[in-house]
Scaffold this motif. Structure first.
Motif, PDB file in Angstrom:
ATOM      1  N   THR A 158      -2.610  30.784  48.777  1.00 35.09           N
ATOM      2  CA  THR A 158      -1.406  31.609  48.897  1.00 35.09           C
ATOM      3  C   THR A 158      -0.349  30.848  49.693  1.00 35.09           C
ATOM      4  N   ALA A 159       0.876  30.845  49.207  1.00 38.47           N
ATOM      5  CA  ALA A 159       1.947  30.116  49.888  1.00 38.47           C
ATOM      6  C   ALA A 159       2.266  30.788  51.219  1.00 38.47           C
ATOM      7  N   LEU A 160       2.101  30.037  52.306  1.00 39.45           N
ATOM      8  CA  LEU A 160       2.485  30.529  53.633  1.00 39.45           C
ATOM      9  C   LEU A 160       3.859  30.013  54.013  1.00 39.45           C
ATOM     10  N   VAL A 161       4.025  28.689  53.968  1.00 39.91           N
ATOM     11  CA  VAL A 161       5.330  28.096  54.251  1.00 39.91           C
ATOM     12  C   VAL A 161       5.911  27.624  52.933  1.00 39.91           C
ATOM     13  N   THR A 162       6.960  28.272  52.502  1.00 40.07           N
ATOM     14  CA  THR A 162       7.603  27.964  51.237  1.00 40.07           C
ATOM     15  C   THR A 162       9.094  28.200  51.389  1.00 40.07           C
ATOM     16  N   ASP A 163       9.892  27.793  50.402  1.00 35.30           N
ATOM     17  CA  ASP A 163      11.339  27.988  50.507  1.00 35.30           C
ATOM     18  C   ASP A 163      11.666  29.471  50.571  1.00 35.30           C
ATOM     19  N   ARG A 164      12.391  29.836  51.589  1.00 40.03           N
ATOM     20  CA  ARG A 164      12.837  31.228  51.762  1.00 40.03           C
ATOM     21  C   ARG A 164      14.332  31.227  52.056  1.00 40.03           C
ATOM     22  N   ALA A 215      26.132  26.495  63.434  1.00 43.18           N
ATOM     23  CA  ALA A 215      25.786  26.992  64.766  1.00 43.18           C
ATOM     24  C   ALA A 215      24.347  27.480  64.817  1.00 43.18           C
ATOM     25  N   ILE A 216      23.907  28.177  63.768  1.00 45.45           N
ATOM     26  CA  ILE A 216      22.568  28.755  63.759  1.00 45.45           C
ATOM     27  C   ILE A 216      22.165  29.049  62.327  1.00 45.45           C
ATOM     28  N   VAL A 217      20.856  29.070  62.079  1.00 43.44           N
ATOM     29  CA  VAL A 217      20.303  29.451  60.776  1.00 43.44           C
ATOM     30  C   VAL A 217      19.526  30.741  60.971  1.00 43.44           C
ATOM     31  N   LEU A 218      19.853  31.757  60.163  1.00 44.78           N
ATOM     32  CA  LEU A 218      19.213  33.064  60.292  1.00 44.78           C
ATOM     33  C   LEU A 218      18.539  33.440  58.975  1.00 44.78           C
ATOM     34  N   ARG A 219      17.421  34.119  59.075  1.00 39.22           N
ATOM     35  CA  ARG A 219      16.718  34.578  57.884  1.00 39.22           C
ATOM     36  C   ARG A 219      17.522  35.657  57.167  1.00 39.22           C
ATOM     37  N   SER A 220      17.514  35.590  55.840  1.00 35.86           N
ATOM     38  CA  SER A 220      18.161  36.638  55.059  1.00 35.86           C
ATOM     39  C   SER A 220      17.461  37.966  55.328  1.00 35.86           C
ATOM     40  N   GLY A 221      18.265  39.000  55.483  1.00 29.52           N
ATOM     41  CA  GLY A 221      17.709  40.321  55.720  1.00 29.52           C
ATOM     42  C   GLY A 221      17.415  40.652  57.161  1.00 29.52           C
ATOM     43  N   SER A 222      17.584  39.680  58.061  1.00 29.10           N
ATOM     44  CA  SER A 222      17.273  39.954  59.465  1.00 29.10           C
ATOM     45  C   SER A 222      18.405  40.756  60.107  1.00 29.10           C
ATOM     46  N   PRO A 223      18.092  41.585  61.115  1.00 28.39           N
ATOM     47  CA  PRO A 223      19.139  42.337  61.815  1.00 28.39           C
ATOM     48  C   PRO A 223      20.169  41.408  62.458  1.00 28.39           C
ATOM     49  N   GLU A 224      19.714  40.242  62.948  1.00 27.25           N
ATOM     50  CA  GLU A 224      20.625  39.290  63.580  1.00 27.25           C
ATOM     51  C   GLU A 224      21.675  38.808  62.589  1.00 27.25           C
ATOM     52  N   LEU A 225      21.252  38.622  61.328  1.00 30.17           N
ATOM     53  CA  LEU A 225      22.198  38.155  60.307  1.00 30.17           C
ATOM     54  C   LEU A 225      23.245  39.220  60.015  1.00 30.17           C
ATOM     55  N   ALA A 226      22.822  40.466  59.909  1.00 28.43           N
ATOM     56  CA  ALA A 226      23.785  41.547  59.656  1.00 28.43           C
ATOM     57  C   ALA A 226      24.830  41.607  60.762  1.00 28.43           C
ATOM     58  N   ALA A 248       7.762  30.124  57.190  1.00 24.27           N
ATOM     59  CA  ALA A 248       6.594  30.997  57.144  1.00 24.27           C
ATOM     60  C   ALA A 248       7.056  32.428  56.884  1.00 24.27           C
ATOM     61  N   PRO A 249       6.114  33.358  56.657  1.00 20.51           N
ATOM     62  CA  PRO A 249       6.527  34.737  56.366  1.00 20.51           C
ATOM     63  C   PRO A 249       7.381  35.382  57.451  1.00 20.51           C
ATOM     64  N   SER A 250       7.182  34.983  58.697  1.00 15.96           N
ATOM     65  CA  SER A 250       8.001  35.508  59.789  1.00 15.96           C
ATOM     66  C   SER A 250       8.222  34.389  60.792  1.00 15.96           C
ATOM     67  N   SER A 251       9.136  34.603  61.714  1.00 16.41           N
ATOM     68  CA  SER A 251       9.471  33.557  62.680  1.00 16.41           C
ATOM     69  C   SER A 251       8.308  33.262  63.628  1.00 16.41           C
ATOM     70  N   SER A 252       7.418  34.231  63.827  1.00 16.74           N
ATOM     71  CA  SER A 252       6.305  34.024  64.751  1.00 16.74           C
ATOM     72  C   SER A 252       5.013  33.629  64.056  1.00 16.74           C
ATOM     73  N   PHE A 253       4.955  33.705  62.741  1.00 17.33           N
ATOM     74  CA  PHE A 253       3.698  33.546  62.020  1.00 17.33           C
ATOM     75  C   PHE A 253       3.066  32.178  62.289  1.00 17.33           C
ATOM     76  N   ALA A 254       1.944  32.189  63.006  1.00 17.86           N
ATOM     77  CA  ALA A 254       1.174  30.975  63.306  1.00 17.86           C
ATOM     78  C   ALA A 254       2.075  29.819  63.723  1.00 17.86           C
ATOM     79  N   ARG A 255       3.123  30.122  64.450  1.00 12.57           N
ATOM     80  CA  ARG A 255       4.136  29.113  64.746  1.00 12.57           C
ATOM     81  C   ARG A 255       3.567  27.927  65.521  1.00 12.57           C
ATOM     82  N   SER A 256       2.714  28.187  66.495  1.00 12.92           N
ATOM     83  CA  SER A 256       2.181  27.080  67.292  1.00 12.92           C
ATOM     84  C   SER A 256       1.235  26.206  66.480  1.00 12.92           C
ATOM     85  N   ILE A 257       0.684  26.739  65.394  1.00  6.53           N
ATOM     86  CA  ILE A 257      -0.205  25.975  64.523  1.00  6.53           C
ATOM     87  C   ILE A 257       0.584  25.282  63.420  1.00  6.53           C
TER      88      ILE A 257
END
Length: 632
Positions: A158-164, A215-226, A248-257
């Motif tokens: 299953t794709a974990l890190v893919t183009d989003r 300045a910054i890159v934000l995920r589509s659909g995030s509250p910060e982007l709105a 990854a699916p979220s900004s925290s998902f297995a980030r340290s790994i």
């Protein structure tokens, strides 16, 4: 009729000429050679050639070759053919463009007609002398063909890190009327998206008039982007640019790994010997960095003829990019997300590791927010406390103890002048002569310490190896399992029997112990299936089937009649467990690490909290929450 009877040929380096003719003027040949060399030198340098009638001026040649930038261009004479009377002929030129340092160069031949006017040679310009197929009014341009970055896959590929989809927030200098206006917008954007204002303003001021400065890159659909989209409305030059990057699916998902990607640094570009260029996306941390060469692939290039007026293009030559290869991991998105959400509110450093015992695959390796970016599951080494009693149990079973053997559980015991006691909430009715299984179920420290005399200096280390704790890790990412040094004193051995002293383990190490008990043999946990993971090792004295069965029964007793009774109603297959609390530091009373390991079907889990009052009270509820989530 004109017949070719003389030919002058050179090697690529310009030496090794040979001449064959029935008759001919040797001087004419040498002059033709000198003329051809001058033409070749002019073409290689990108300047006008006085030997080619109608050749573009130097300024015009600049336009024609502008799209080739600083790409090295060499031109050598492949051959010269002269006709019978040595008044006409053809020069063949070999061109080589080193478009990409690590790719095969673009090599081709072109020809120019020769004629002898009086005592000198001349020719006429044609775009095909520069490149075959090039037409009047066209120039050359080279474009890099970027490779697609490989995906990071999880359990079942299953794709974990893919183009989003993401959105880049920044300032477009072409949409501002002055540096002062760009400066004001940059300052407002920096405040809006919470980036360091002075640095961003300086970057915008120093950018070219057509540049977009991010300045910054934000995920589509995030509250910060709105919020950012609303905030930049009406700011001159502020823009939101849609893009896709590997995430990854979220900004925290297995980030340290898994790590992260970003623009290559100047140091990475310099050390890559041409493989990486400024602006390339590369791995900056974690698996993205350690597996970057595999994930990144190699770029290609295309050389095009471009109409200098309309800018339309057509391909002349290309070398395709080689896309990066995927890296397969064992992480399961459901298990990882369940582990991370379980730890989301835990303030100290914390971890949940889940292993599938049947194949050793690490399904989850989660760090809580208190870990502050460190991979606590794989790198955090701590005293495992009473969870290590599973290892001690194996060592004692091997001396002849069985689950029904009576052992003395006293309130305290002293070894070489040092006093040991049970944990503060130890049940008062659990002391006295009790069975070994009861001692494990209630986690009686003094009972195990009392039985230490059955053990030799290697008993605990052999048992730890049999349960996979001290075997060399083969995770495929930086990580450790456990360390069980030889005790130097009686006090050392006493402390080690209850997982204190010099015993250390990572959460992955204790999850490995639980997994080995379930499988009935030493598990070698693996997280990366592609790359350079070491082969799994074998223990010197393997776990036997009877030993594994007894350990499973002891751990099940912790749930049915001991300190983890709260896990008895978790849905699904029966749960077995072991609690653990380990003292550390110099505070009085000592601070404690909280541990819990558990098994359920083909699942083994370790839960760790760096600072908590007890394994059952702190780590226990987290284990229960995690098990319930993955059952949903």
């Amino acid at each position: 009729m004109v017949g070719v009877v003389a030919m002058l040929v050179a090697t690529a380096g310009g030496a090794g000429w040979w001449w064959s003719s029935h008759r001919g003027d040797g001087t004419a040949v040498q002059e033709a050679r000198s003329f051809a060399e001058a033409v070749a030198a002019d073409l290689a340098a990108g300047r006008t050639s006085t030997g080619l009638k109608g050749a573009p001026t130097s300024a015009e040649m600049g336009r024609i070759l502008d799209g080739m930038g600083e790409i090295p261009h060499t031109v050598t004479i492949s051959g010269i053919a002269l006709d019978e009377d040595a008044r006409r002929g053809t020069v063949t030129l070999e061109h080589s463009w080193r478009v990409h340092k690590d790719k095969k160069p673009w090599v081709y031949r072109s020809t120019a007609p020769l004629r002898r006017d009086d005592e000198s040679w001349a020719s006429s310009w044609s775009p095909t002398i520069l490149a075959p197929g090039l037409e009047q009014g066209e120039g050359l341009q080279a474009r890099r063909l970027d490779a697609e970055r490989g995906e990071i896959l999880g359990d079942g590929d299953t794709a974990l890190v893919t183009d989003r989809q993401v959105v880049r927030i920044g300032v477009d200098r072409s949409q501002t009327t002055s540096t002062a206006q760009a400066r004001r917008t940059a300052r407002a954007v920096a405040k809006l998206v919470d980036v360091e204002a002075a640095t961003f303003v300086k970057a915008v001021e120093g950018a070219g008039p057509q540049a977009f400065v991010e300045a910054i890159v934000l995920r589509s659909g995030s509250p910060e982007l709105a919020d950012a989209r609303r905030g930049i409305t009406g700011l001159p030059g502020a823009r939101a640019v849609n893009d896709e990057i590997p995430l990854a699916p979220s900004s925290s998902f297995a980030r340290s790994i898994l790590g992260s990607v970003g623009p290559a640094t100047a140091e990475q570009v310099a050390s890559s010997k041409g493989a990486i260029r400024a602006g390339d996306v590369v791995g900056t941390t974690g698996l993205q960095q350690t597996q970057d060469a595999r994930l990144r692939g190699t770029p290609g290039y295309v050389v095009e003829a471009v109409d200098l007026d309309t800018k339309t293009t057509r391909e002349l030559h290309s070398v395709p990019a080689v896309d990066g290869k995927p890296v397969r991991t064992t992480l399961d998105q459901t298990h990882q997300e369940a582990a991370e959400s379980t730890l989301a509110q835990v303030e100290p450093a914390s971890a949940i590791v889940a292993i599938r015992p049947s194949d050793g695959h690490v399904l989850a390796a989660a760090s809580g927010p208190g870990s502050k970016g460190v991979s606590t599951p794989t790198l955090g080494q701590y005293a495992p406390g009473s969870t290590f009693k599973v290892v001690t149990s194996l060592a004692l079973l091997r001396t002849g103890i069985d689950p029904q053997t009576p052992v003395p559980c006293t309130k305290t015991t002293t070894v070489d002048g040092r006093s040991f006691k049970n944990y503060d909430d130890y049940p008062a009715g659990g002391t006295g002569d009790i069975t070994f299984s009861t001692a494990i179920a209630n986690s009686c420290n003094t009972a195990l310490i009392a039985e230490r005399e059955r053990l030799n200096d290697n008993s605990l280390s052999e048992a730890a190896e049999a349960l996979g704790l001290t075997l060399p890790p083969a995770l495929g990412v930086p990580g450790e399992l456990g360390d069980v040094p030889t005790p130097k004193t009686g006090v050392d051995l006493a402390a080690q029997t209850i997982g204190q002293g010099q015993i250390l383990s990572t959460p992955t190490g204790m999850a490995t112990v639980a997994a080995s008990v379930t499988r009935g043999s030493a598990v070698s946990p693996v997280l990366v299936l592609d790359g350079s993971a070491r082969p799994s090792a074998r223990p010197g004295r393997p776990l036997s089937g009877d030993e594994a069965q007894q350990l499973r029964a002891l751990m099940r007793g912790v749930v049915t009649s001991g300190s983890a009774a709260f896990l008895g109603d978790v849905p699904g297959e029966p749960v077995a467990a072991k609690t653990g609390t380990a003292e550390y530091g110099t505070d009085e009373p000592p601070r404690t690490h909280a541990w819990m390991i558990g098994t359920q079907g083909d699942l083994a889990v370790a839960v760790f909290v760096e600072d908590g009052p007890g394994g059952a009270s702190t780590a226990g509820p987290l284990l229960e929450e995690y098990l319930r989530k993955v059952q949903q």
